[in-house]
Design a protein around this motif. Structure first.
Motif, short mmCIF file in Angstrom:
data_model
loop_
_atom_site.label_atom_id
_atom_site.label_comp_id
_atom_site.label_asym_id
_atom_site.label_seq_id
_atom_site.Cartn_x
_atom_site.Cartn_y
_atom_site.Cartn_z
N GLY A 139 -9.96 10.69 12.72
CA GLY A 139 -9.46 11.29 11.49
C GLY A 139 -7.95 11.51 11.48
N ASP A 140 -7.41 12.07 12.57
CA ASP A 140 -5.98 12.35 12.63
C ASP A 140 -5.15 11.07 12.62
OD1 ASP A 140 -6.48 15.04 12.68
OD2 ASP A 140 -6.30 15.23 14.87
N SER A 141 -5.57 10.08 13.40
CA SER A 141 -4.81 8.82 13.45
C SER A 141 -4.89 8.08 12.12
CB SER A 141 -5.31 7.93 14.58
OG SER A 141 -6.67 7.57 14.38
N LEU A 142 -6.02 8.17 11.43
CA LEU A 142 -6.15 7.54 10.12
C LEU A 142 -5.22 8.20 9.11
CD1 LEU A 142 -10.00 6.98 9.98
CD2 LEU A 142 -8.26 5.20 9.79
N ARG A 143 -5.14 9.51 9.13
CA ARG A 143 -4.24 10.20 8.21
C ARG A 143 -2.80 9.80 8.47
NH1 ARG A 143 -5.57 14.89 9.35
NH2 ARG A 143 -3.83 15.51 10.65
N ARG A 144 -2.43 9.71 9.75
CA ARG A 144 -1.06 9.28 10.07
C ARG A 144 -0.80 7.84 9.61
NH1 ARG A 144 -2.21 12.17 14.89
NH2 ARG A 144 -2.76 10.23 15.98
N SER A 145 -1.79 6.99 9.71
CA SER A 145 -1.63 5.60 9.28
C SER A 145 -1.53 5.48 7.76
CB SER A 145 -2.81 4.76 9.78
OG SER A 145 -2.86 4.74 11.18
N ILE A 146 -2.20 6.39 7.05
CA ILE A 146 -2.18 6.36 5.59
C ILE A 146 -0.89 6.93 5.04
CG2 ILE A 146 -3.29 7.32 3.53
CD1 ILE A 146 -5.94 7.18 5.00
N THR A 147 -0.24 7.83 5.79
CA THR A 147 0.95 8.54 5.29
C THR A 147 2.04 7.59 4.77
OG1 THR A 147 0.51 10.46 6.70
CG2 THR A 147 2.76 10.20 5.87
N PRO A 148 2.45 6.54 5.51
CA PRO A 148 3.47 5.65 4.95
C PRO A 148 3.01 4.89 3.71
CG PRO A 148 2.64 4.81 7.05
CD PRO A 148 2.12 6.19 6.91
N ILE A 149 1.71 4.62 3.59
CA ILE A 149 1.18 3.98 2.38
C ILE A 149 1.32 4.95 1.21
CG2 ILE A 149 -0.84 2.92 1.31
CD1 ILE A 149 -1.88 2.30 4.12
N MET A 150 1.02 6.21 1.47
CA MET A 150 1.17 7.23 0.43
C MET A 150 2.63 7.40 0.04
SD MET A 150 -0.76 9.47 -1.30
CE MET A 150 0.20 9.49 -2.81
N GLN A 151 3.51 7.37 1.03
CA GLN A 151 4.95 7.51 0.75
C GLN A 151 5.44 6.36 -0.13
OE1 GLN A 151 7.15 10.18 1.74
NE2 GLN A 151 8.13 9.12 0.03
N ALA A 152 4.94 5.16 0.12
CA ALA A 152 5.34 4.00 -0.69
C ALA A 152 4.90 4.19 -2.13
CB ALA A 152 4.75 2.72 -0.10
N ALA A 153 3.70 4.76 -2.33
CA ALA A 153 3.21 5.01 -3.68
C ALA A 153 4.04 6.09 -4.37
CB ALA A 153 1.74 5.41 -3.65
N LEU A 154 4.43 7.12 -3.61
CA LEU A 154 5.28 8.16 -4.17
C LEU A 154 6.62 7.58 -4.63
CD1 LEU A 154 4.71 11.05 -1.57
CD2 LEU A 154 3.64 10.79 -3.82
N ASP A 155 7.16 6.70 -3.81
CA ASP A 155 8.44 6.07 -4.17
C ASP A 155 8.29 5.19 -5.40
OD1 ASP A 155 9.54 7.30 -1.98
OD2 ASP A 155 9.41 5.53 -0.67
N GLU A 156 7.18 4.44 -5.45
CA GLU A 156 6.96 3.53 -6.58
C GLU A 156 6.89 4.29 -7.90
OE1 GLU A 156 3.55 0.45 -8.28
OE2 GLU A 156 3.46 1.13 -6.20
N TYR A 157 6.21 5.43 -7.88
CA TYR A 157 6.05 6.21 -9.11
C TYR A 157 7.16 7.25 -9.29
CZ TYR A 157 1.34 4.29 -9.69
OH TYR A 157 0.27 3.46 -9.89
N LYS A 158 8.17 7.20 -8.40
CA LYS A 158 9.31 8.14 -8.47
C LYS A 158 8.85 9.60 -8.51
CE LYS A 158 12.40 4.83 -10.73
NZ LYS A 158 11.51 3.67 -10.48
N LEU A 159 7.86 9.90 -7.68
CA LEU A 159 7.28 11.23 -7.68
C LEU A 159 8.11 12.24 -6.90
CD1 LEU A 159 3.55 10.22 -7.45
CD2 LEU A 159 4.46 11.86 -9.09
N ASN A 160 8.94 11.77 -5.99
CA ASN A 160 9.75 12.71 -5.22
C ASN A 160 10.72 13.47 -6.13
OD1 ASN A 160 8.75 12.21 -2.52
ND2 ASN A 160 9.72 10.20 -2.66
#
Length: 226
Positions: A139-160
């Protein structure tokens, strides 16, 4: 001719049917088949995880805002910020759904690489024990692996930028209670949603014969081994 053909056909087919039945009835579960079946089960759950509509406003607010900050935001909503909060959570929900879809290969790789201490126990325990094992072991390693994918989506939608604008009124009140690492927080929400979908599929495979789409799943999950 027809009278001769039918008995001849039955003579050929019936031994085959009894032979197949004998093979299935004589099957004994082993550790290798158990481990392979658990992997297939989890892969099926990951590949079929449709998470559209899974990331509601309430789920997002609970994930990214601690309770004291949520109360402050509720107060701010009465001051005319409702539309900003709604727009932000709606866009963040879209980003989460996109992240979930892009995370399927990450889950699949982790499932393929799973090491088992006791796959037989997982099969015999029933319920969602296979999903629970994956959550505990990876679970922990999967969450860490997903984090950069989530960050890319945040950047794409200009959510920051939207995030910074949204929390500006509560920064002074929230202090260090506000976790600003939104990518990590949302990755946790996405991974838990994936696990929930996998658990639903596991229960379906264990209880519904039509959900067992491979010979191995049919052999392993067609009977109670406990």
């Amino acid at each position: 001719m027809k009278k001769i053909f039918i008995p001849t056909l039955l003579t050929l087919v019936l031994p085959l049917l009894f032979s197949c039945s004998s093979i299935l009835s004589g099957y004994r579960l082993n550790e290798n088949d158990a481990a392979a079946a658990v992997r297939q089960l989890l892969q099926l759950g990951a590949s079929e995880s449709s998470l559209a509509g899974s990331f509601s406003k309430d789920a997002i607010m609970t994930t990214i805002f601690p309770e004291p900050v949520k109360k402050v935001l509720t107060t701010l909503n009465t001051l005319g910020l409702t539309s900003e909060v709604d727009r932000f959570t709606t866009t963040l929900s879209m980003a989460a759904e996109k992240t979930a879809a892009a995370s399927v290969p990450v889950f699949t790789r982790s499932i393929n690489n799973m090491k088992f201490n006791d796959a037989m126990r997982i099969i015999k325990s029933g319920g969602t024990s296979a999903t629970d094992y994956l959550r505990t072991s990876a679970g922990d390693s999967l969450r860490r692996s997903i984090t950069p994918i989530m960050q890319a989506a945040l950047d794409e939608y200009k959510l920051n930028a939207q995030w910074e604008q949204l929390i500006k009124p509560v920064k002074g009140i929230a202090g260090n209670r506000l976790n600003l690492d939104m990518a990590n927080l949302m990755a946790g929400l996405v991974s838990e949603a994936m696990f929930r979908k996998m658990a639903e599929k596991e229960i379906e495979v264990r209880n519904n014969a039509s959900a067992r789409t491979t010979t191995l799943l049919q052999k392993v999950f067609s009977r109670n081994w406990s």
